[in-house]
Design an enzyme around this catalytic site. Sequence first.
Site, PDB file in Angstrom:
ATOM      1  CG  ASP A  73       7.153 -17.216  -5.589  1.00 22.29           C
ATOM      2  OD1 ASP A  73       6.654 -18.073  -4.838  1.00 22.29           O
ATOM      3  OD2 ASP A  73       7.436 -16.067  -5.218  1.00 22.29           O
ATOM      4  NE  ARG A 108      13.400  -8.623 -11.515  1.00 21.87           N
ATOM      5  CZ  ARG A 108      14.505  -9.054 -10.907  1.00 21.87           C
ATOM      6  NH1 ARG A 108      15.688  -8.935 -11.472  1.00 21.87           N
ATOM      7  NH2 ARG A 108      14.437  -9.633  -9.722  1.00 21.87           N
TER       8      ARG A 108
END
Lengths: 419, 419, 419, 419
Positions: free
Chosen positions: B16, B96
């Site tokens: 991706d 994250r």
Amino acid sequence: MKSCKKIVLAYSGGLDTTTAIPWLKEQTGAEIVALAIDVGQADNFEEALKRALHAGVVQAEVLDAKEEYAQDFLLPAIQANALYEGVYPLLSALSRPLIVEKLVQAAAQIGADAVAHGCTGKGNDQLRFELSLAALAPHLTVLAPARHWGMTREDAFAYAQGKGLNLALKPGTLYSIDENLWGRAIECGPLEDPWTEPPADAFALTAEAAQAPDAAVELTIDFEQGVPTALNGTPMPPLDLIAEVSVCAGAHGVGRIDHMENRTVGIKSREVYECPAGVALIQAHKALESLVLTKDEARFKAQVETRWAELVYEGKWHAPLKQSLDAFISATQATVTGSVRLKLYKGTLQVVGRRSPYALYDTNLTTYGDGDTFDHTAADGYLKLAAMELATLARVHAGQSALTQETHDDRTVVAQPVS
Amino acid sequence: MKSCKKIVLAYSGGLDTTTAIPWLKEQTGAEIVALAIDVGQADNFEEALKRALHAGVVQAEVLDAKEEYAQDFLLPAIQANALYEGVYPLLSALSRPLIVEKLVQAAAQIGADAVAHGCTGKGNDQLRFELSLAALAPHLTVLAPARHWGMTREDAFAYAQGKGLNLALKPGTLYSIDENLWGRAIECGPLEDPWTEPPADAFALTAEAAQAPDAAVELTIDFEQGVPTALNGTPMPPLDLIAEVSVCAGAHGVGRIDHMENRTVGIKSREVYECPAGVALIQAHKALESLVLTKDEARFKAQVETRWAELVYEGKWHAPLKQSLDAFISATQATVTGSVRLKLYKGTLQVVGRRSPYALYDTNLTTYGDGDTFDHTAADGYLKLAAMELATLARVHAGQSALTQETHDDRTVVAQPVS
Amino acid sequence: MKSCKKIVLAYSGGLDTTTAIPWLKEQTGAEIVALAIDVGQADNFEEALKRALHAGVVQAEVLDAKEEYAQDFLLPAIQANALYEGVYPLLSALSRPLIVEKLVQAAAQIGADAVAHGCTGKGNDQLRFELSLAALAPHLTVLAPARHWGMTREDAFAYAQGKGLNLALKPGTLYSIDENLWGRAIECGPLEDPWTEPPADAFALTAEAAQAPDAAVELTIDFEQGVPTALNGTPMPPLDLIAEVSVCAGAHGVGRIDHMENRTVGIKSREVYECPAGVALIQAHKALESLVLTKDEARFKAQVETRWAELVYEGKWHAPLKQSLDAFISATQATVTGSVRLKLYKGTLQVVGRRSPYALYDTNLTTYGDGDTFDHTAADGYLKLAAMELATLARVHAGQSALTQETHDDRTVVAQPVS
Amino acid sequence: MKSCKKIVLAYSGGLDTTTAIPWLKEQTGAEIVALAIDVGQADNFEEALKRALHAGVVQAEVLDAKEEYAQDFLLPAIQANALYEGVYPLLSALSRPLIVEKLVQAAAQIGADAVAHGCTGKGNDQLRFELSLAALAPHLTVLAPARHWGMTREDAFAYAQGKGLNLALKPGTLYSIDENLWGRAIECGPLEDPWTEPPADAFALTAEAAQAPDAAVELTIDFEQGVPTALNGTPMPPLDLIAEVSVCAGAHGVGRIDHMENRTVGIKSREVYECPAGVALIQAHKALESLVLTKDEARFKAQVETRWAELVYEGKWHAPLKQSLDAFISATQATVTGSVRLKLYKGTLQVVGRRSPYALYDTNLTTYGDGDTFDHTAADGYLKLAAMELATLARVHAGQSALTQETHDDRTVVAQPVS
């Protein structure tokens, strides 16, 4: 000692409650009826009743409450995923309110004006007896000889021998045991040092992991509305199902618990349990709930479960809040129907499959492969609103503060050593 | 597509984010800088950077954030006993916000006006990126190509091939993987059927229980104020300690998790994790806390932990509530100092000992043997007050109701089938 | 715009829903049926239906749902002491799920394939419509013209005039109003500045305190199982009782609320309400509960109430958790029977008396005068156990720390200014 | 009675603590030092010390702790919005731990081995004394004469007269009063009937609403980080600000509380308070928080506040959990800076304005007029995800159930009368 005429004694057959018989007679002059409740402990009740009669009761009875225990106490515990402090399946705590119900019924039937139990002053069981008694029969006098006689365990043994009591103590018993259909609680002796591993001889229902079979076994449990109804496809009543799961999980070493526990009376104790059925069935039930409950239900039910377990631990089975929590839990179980696959191997318990006609899981929403029906662009709007408050906050603070380089230190607080 | 001039792309090296490079260039005309953050994943960063450059970025960098990750993200997770829905150690959710901090810093350094990430529209990671970005850098444009390009995974592959991209896809890869120092998250492929056991090839960090060594191993973890500081007596920094525990626990098959998870975006997904260090260290930390925290602290901290895990799961690492919960947690850790013994064997993890200079456990209060200093008669008064409310309640109701024989049915509610 | 053939429009008679009629016809070509639901707002429904027909609907109906609203929505809100963020009695939030039920029933009756509402994209009401619609009728298309037409209020007015619509706007109306049996919500205009006091003309149901009668009035409310059943001794059905309390409390200036509210969509708004019946009846109900619920019930019910109010606020009336919380609340109401005296005077509301056959208050336990039956010495034992943990803690820490002189600073943390 | 040599008596000047002086001397033979702590009660300390000396103490001192009380006890209570059971501002509960700190310090200074207090066995204050004493000075002997002497209030009076004590009882005093800077607690006499309105003569700090001035008054309170720092624009230290607000709010009839309270010892009591400063300052503080805290913070802080108030009520000011909650609360106060306008009129207290440089309120996001910057279409995506779980649930159940017409009855439970 309060006066009374006729006492129903919750009789376990052990040192304390046998010793209590002559002691209570001396102190009160009352007649004593010994009532043993069979909740699945591996006891020789015939022998026990003989000991009670020999010790001086006018009547000794055993009452088989196993089915009622499974149906009315263990099933609600499964639905509540009941683990005190996240680990203890409440095995003693669940049996006491049932025993109290039977004591109160017996007292009414035989016209007793008092009940007696063998609990000491530092445990939780006294609360479970006396709070349920307060709720169900505040008119009955409650006698707690082991809290009042001021004898050590050695004193009690000497007293019992002096009375010629027929005791069934095994020599060299190190542990204090409580047992029922749900499992075994083990205390005392070498377990009092929390730095030491529990010796192998503390356990009776569960195999040592290394001694368990080399081949894994798989169990399938079917549930209907939160109630386990079939094992490996065979429908069976709760009592049988729990007993079979207990034997199988125990054989594979599943269900040992070693816990520093906060008792209600303000002390910590090291508690060792083996609760194979409870551990296995609660884990299976949780797995099924994770498939069918909404996120909101799951989060709030977790809080209800914590409170439910605390209440039962603290002796409040018969309190109104416990009953209102039951209403909540029952309402959540309407769709907890389906099957769970458990794999047991040398002390491990894994959920390896779960399914339900009410599953909220939708492969088409989750998959990244063909058939993806999720609208990815909807997330744009979702994120815009989800992030709006933090963005507003950041903009508001921008006047006061430049973007910090080490942002994760912002407003944190460091624990200080106890000085 | 919003306009921008220079983009920092959070680059993973995978399909991706590699595909995003030409796509973003086409859509925006902006220069792209690829930033890979090393949080302990087993990646070949050199190869990855080459792929990014080949795909058209103006600059490609890898940043070693492993120590920072261990110190500032995993230690707080240990202190918070952080398990989303009681089971998931938040391994993706913890990395994250650190990645976002690095992106924001990089954007400031190189004068970028946009950042990009490769998250899709149905996962949780987009929240973790975009909420932290809103909190830290609301002025930056956020680009989420995988949410907007409308390509299936197959489409993306074809597009990448059309662009002559250098992809490192292993043929036949069934799973979507996220990995860092804390463990591995595995999704997709055969795992999408929640009734099926995860295949053995899904795992990389943990041994199959049956393949694990036949001899148990014991680890001793020392903690100071809630921070693990030594393994088997050897002091080591957090990064090393976590890495060593991960290898050892994984080798013994500890740390596999199989969970039906409630995502923030309103869907359930079946998630499989292997998180050996997280599972072992959190269990050890909990065991030590059970020895030193008061009952009140333990109960309330459990609520705080649940909320902390939810916030981190939902992407709110940088939100004010998360930071205030940190202040609470830090304050509770002042006495979480001591040692814990863990025993690992073929997938099982047992705490077999715990000790602390701050232990609130007092053998003299707990023992039933010699040295018992507990005042058993104090329980009389305690119970009198503890039972008073239920006794009052029972007396009040006595006018309205006779003592029920089947008292446990009182006020209960039975779930109805969904009609 | 999604295609559909027949739309049921939740019709309020105002600018947005009237304007929606020609706009939806243009966009969809569908037939539109206007459905107005009477939940106690002071509207001229006859005029409203004429406006709808003039605007182009094929059918226009008004449905009297006042009794259902009182019985099935407001009574549960009283039992839940429902106040979002502790202050807002949910007056708009309670009416929407009822309106949706009626929309869904109407759609089934007339064979409509879509429903429409007039909510904008920044309020809470869109959630209440669309979440209830998702729960009750996921097959129906949902149209939200005011979220999609991209017109300001001024644009909408111009569009409506261009279409020759018959609008009933009072010139100079500053406020946006929502009204029903439970009260009025007032937004916009001068209220958007949270530093400014709401002007007197914002209110319609409640007197300005200074204008209220100089004589206090007293109301007696009787409850049976948590349901108000009589006012000043006169039994009356819920609808009548609520309406009478509303008028009386409003006349005495009771029920004004001025609140900075956290909307679900991530923004704060300044909301002004007047909810005389809700404020008075909830306070009376709480006062009665304080006499009959146990401490444990009271504490846990407060948490349930908070969650109930959040769910209803967020549009989750028809969600499973809301229904399970209802089961809990219902179970707690079994003894909430008795009477409460309220005194109203120039904006103040005081509970000045409460009584119940189930009162857990026992004068003989509380009094310090003659008749004191409380066993004061029982407190000795109680305190010994209640203080044991803190004493153990203090002894454990004594080795590490001398008794501090400034003990209240121990382990406290000082907030830092935002830098 | 435990033996001791030197006692510090927490001396109030009233019947119980004066009577305790000869009684303790008789029982223990110890020297007694009377220590009165000035926390703002309207007492004549000079007279009180004379009474103590006349009754036989070796030393009598008064210690002005008002500033410390305001700074270290009342400010945290404001930041915690501390209201037990949502209504009681903890006025007695807050002063006791400070009094204990002073007792312990005095005992250390003068070499006392015991402390004494005048609390009875059925109240909460004994917990506040003895739990703080356990936490701060477990080595000190604690004497509670009023719990042990077995005298009714009449007996005590007779005993005191027999000893020739100089009592300051006003004839006809019906009430038992506790007072300090935060307000007054009133018990006993006619208040013991919860159906009866408190007589006017019970109150001393607050005007009867009808007697309050006919003109409303407005106060502006400025806060910095949750601390009130200025009144009507004039900066003042906490003690002065609290005292001024108390006088002004009291004069306008604000701050009366009439509550059925759950005591810790298991009984309910009817408690009447007047706490004008507490009620006004907490409401102002809450209003400012509603402008600056995020929704997540606001919701969780409400839970922390409830627990904080319970702990302080139960005597756990010096417990670790209380201190950890303080850390949380402090962290939330960083942005609680701004001003609040309060309007007081004949018993009513209204917040009529609030502003802050950290306000998360953004008129441009909220307005429906010109300047609206909210992206209404973002709500489409938001709602799609927000409603997805309920839609999935509805589709799953659609196989089992047709759309119900009377949907709000689904799974509800009706309370049954207590049979």
